[in-house]
Write an enzyme that holds these catalytic residues in place. Structure first.
Site, mmCIF file in Angstrom:
data_model
loop_
_atom_site.group_PDB
_atom_site.id
_atom_site.type_symbol
_atom_site.label_atom_id
_atom_site.label_comp_id
_atom_site.label_asym_id
_atom_site.label_seq_id
_atom_site.Cartn_x
_atom_site.Cartn_y
_atom_site.Cartn_z
ATOM 1 N N CYS A 114 -18.800 -6.735 59.770
ATOM 2 C CA CYS A 114 -19.952 -7.606 59.471
ATOM 3 C C CYS A 114 -20.098 -7.917 57.984
ATOM 4 C CB CYS A 114 -21.228 -6.987 60.008
ATOM 5 S SG CYS A 114 -21.204 -6.793 61.799
ATOM 6 N N HIS A 252 -27.122 -10.577 56.174
ATOM 7 C CA HIS A 252 -26.429 -10.432 57.449
ATOM 8 C C HIS A 252 -27.486 -10.275 58.541
ATOM 9 C CE1 HIS A 252 -23.980 -9.234 60.699
ATOM 10 N NE2 HIS A 252 -24.275 -7.944 60.637
ATOM 11 N N ASN A 282 -26.345 -11.013 66.537
ATOM 12 C CA ASN A 282 -25.452 -10.594 65.452
ATOM 13 C C ASN A 282 -24.080 -11.241 65.663
ATOM 14 O OD1 ASN A 282 -23.749 -9.275 63.681
ATOM 15 N ND2 ASN A 282 -24.504 -7.222 64.141
#
Ligand code: COA
Length: 325
Positions: A114, A252, A282
């Protein structure tokens, strides 16, 4: 010379499942309320069977080029942050390079889960500062729907598919008149001792064959809050900036609670924190460029704005980047 974000682009698959539809489609013992309260996620986009990280990444990159007014022929590097490449090799970046008609230069994938987009920005800027490239495509593209365990309600509800891209180009201010625009700094970290709390158990070189994503959610949460806070401080200190000077946080997008904690840390009002996790879930390395694209294309982020990006992911890997648009 600084590396300027000259254009942004995004691609989201057509199929959208809200929490209830997801629970029904995959027979999950969960609820819209549980998912929303813990994460802020309401829905996610899921790729169609024929879509890949490269097809989505190419679509996002095309839009970024169009918005930057830059032709594929001018691009001299393609860097793709992804944990879900089409194949072990050729890289997703090489596939995108060919799909767009980028004539040459380096093309490679970068694996930092990520945190991949922030890592990729840093690598692109280094190539530029080293004089190797003048115009780079930096892309985050992910299909986590292919690596989650659809029987594990604790993880599969958290992720979505999509791609985001930026065009970075070498920017020089007029002599003696620095306009301050471009990437100001980036700060990258990893601590491989925490492999086991967030990982995909398997892959092309694994002894165990292909695997699925496993996460110890509470542990990851704890690391996220402390490591992101510290890398945000590092970015501000490195630039001699007070937190009040940051105009936008583009974090993020993993969990609304973590995003809000970072917004509070910076003293930013909620409207200065770009949030897409509610609609995208996500999307790992794609989440920051997707959020960036949304806020740039709807006019929130404009020329001269100071934007802070931060991310953490499997590895653990984490980082932050400060850019003036
Ligand atoms: N629906 C309903 N119940 C669920 C569920 C779901 N989708 N997923 C887990 N549960 C249950 C668990 O089984 C557990 O039940 P039990 O108490 O009966 O054993 C209970 O909810 C609590 O589970 P836990 O994992 O401790 O929940 P949590 O409050 O920590 O929330 C996360 C889970 C994943 C939302 C949270 O830990 C988190 O956001 N972590 C950070 C994740 C992250 O950001 N990862 C990406 C970094 S890139």
């Amino acid at each position: 010379m600084r590396a300027l974000i000259a254009g942004t682009g995004a691609y989201l698959p057509e199929r959208v499942l809200d929490n209830e539809a997801l629970a029904a489609a995959y027979n999950l013992d969960t609820s819209d309320e549980w998912i929303r309260e813990r994460t802020g996620i309401r829905q996610r986009h899921l790729a169609a069977p024929g879509e890949t990280a490269s097809s989505m990444g190419a679509a996002a990159a095309r839009e970024a080029l169009r918005r930057a007014g830059i032709a594929a022929a001018e691009v001299d590097a393609v860097i793709v942050a992804t944990a879900t490449p089409d194949s072990a090799f050729p890289s997703t970046a090489a596939r995108i390079q060919a799909a767009l008609g980028v004539p040459g230069g380096p093309a490679f994938d970068l694996s930092a889960a990520c945190a991949g987009f922030v890592y990729a920005l840093g690598m692109a800027e280094s190539l530029m500062k080293g004089g190797h490239v003048r115009c780079a495509l930096v892309i985050g593209t992910e299909i986590y729907s292919r690596i989650v365990d659809w029987t594990d309600r604790g993880t599969c509800v958290l992720f979505g598919d999509g791609a985001g891209a930026v065009v970075l180009r070498a920017h020089e201010s007029a002599p003696g008149r620095d306009d301050g625009r471009g990437l100001l700094s980036w700060h990258l970290h990893a601590d491989g001792r925490h492999t086991d709390i967030l990982q995909v158990e398997g892959g092309a070189g694994s002894t165990g064959g292909p695997g699925v994503l496993r996460m110890a959610g509470r542990e990851v949460f704890r690391h996220a809050v402390s490591k992101l806070a510290s890398v945000v401080d590092q970015a501000l200190t490195a630039n001699g900036l007070d937190r009040s000077e940051v105009q936008w946080l583009v974090p993020h997008q993993a969990n609304l609670r973590i995003i809000e904690a970072m917004g509070r840390k910076l003293g930013l009002p909620p409207e200065r924190v770009v949030v897409t996790v509610d609609r995208h879930a996500n999307t790992s390395a794609a989440s920051i460029p997707l959020a960036l694209h949304e806020a740039v294309s709807d006019g929130r982020i404009g020329t001269g704005d100071l934007v802070l990006m931060e991310a953490i992911g499997g590895g653990l890997t984490w980082g932050a980047a400060l850019a003036r648009f």
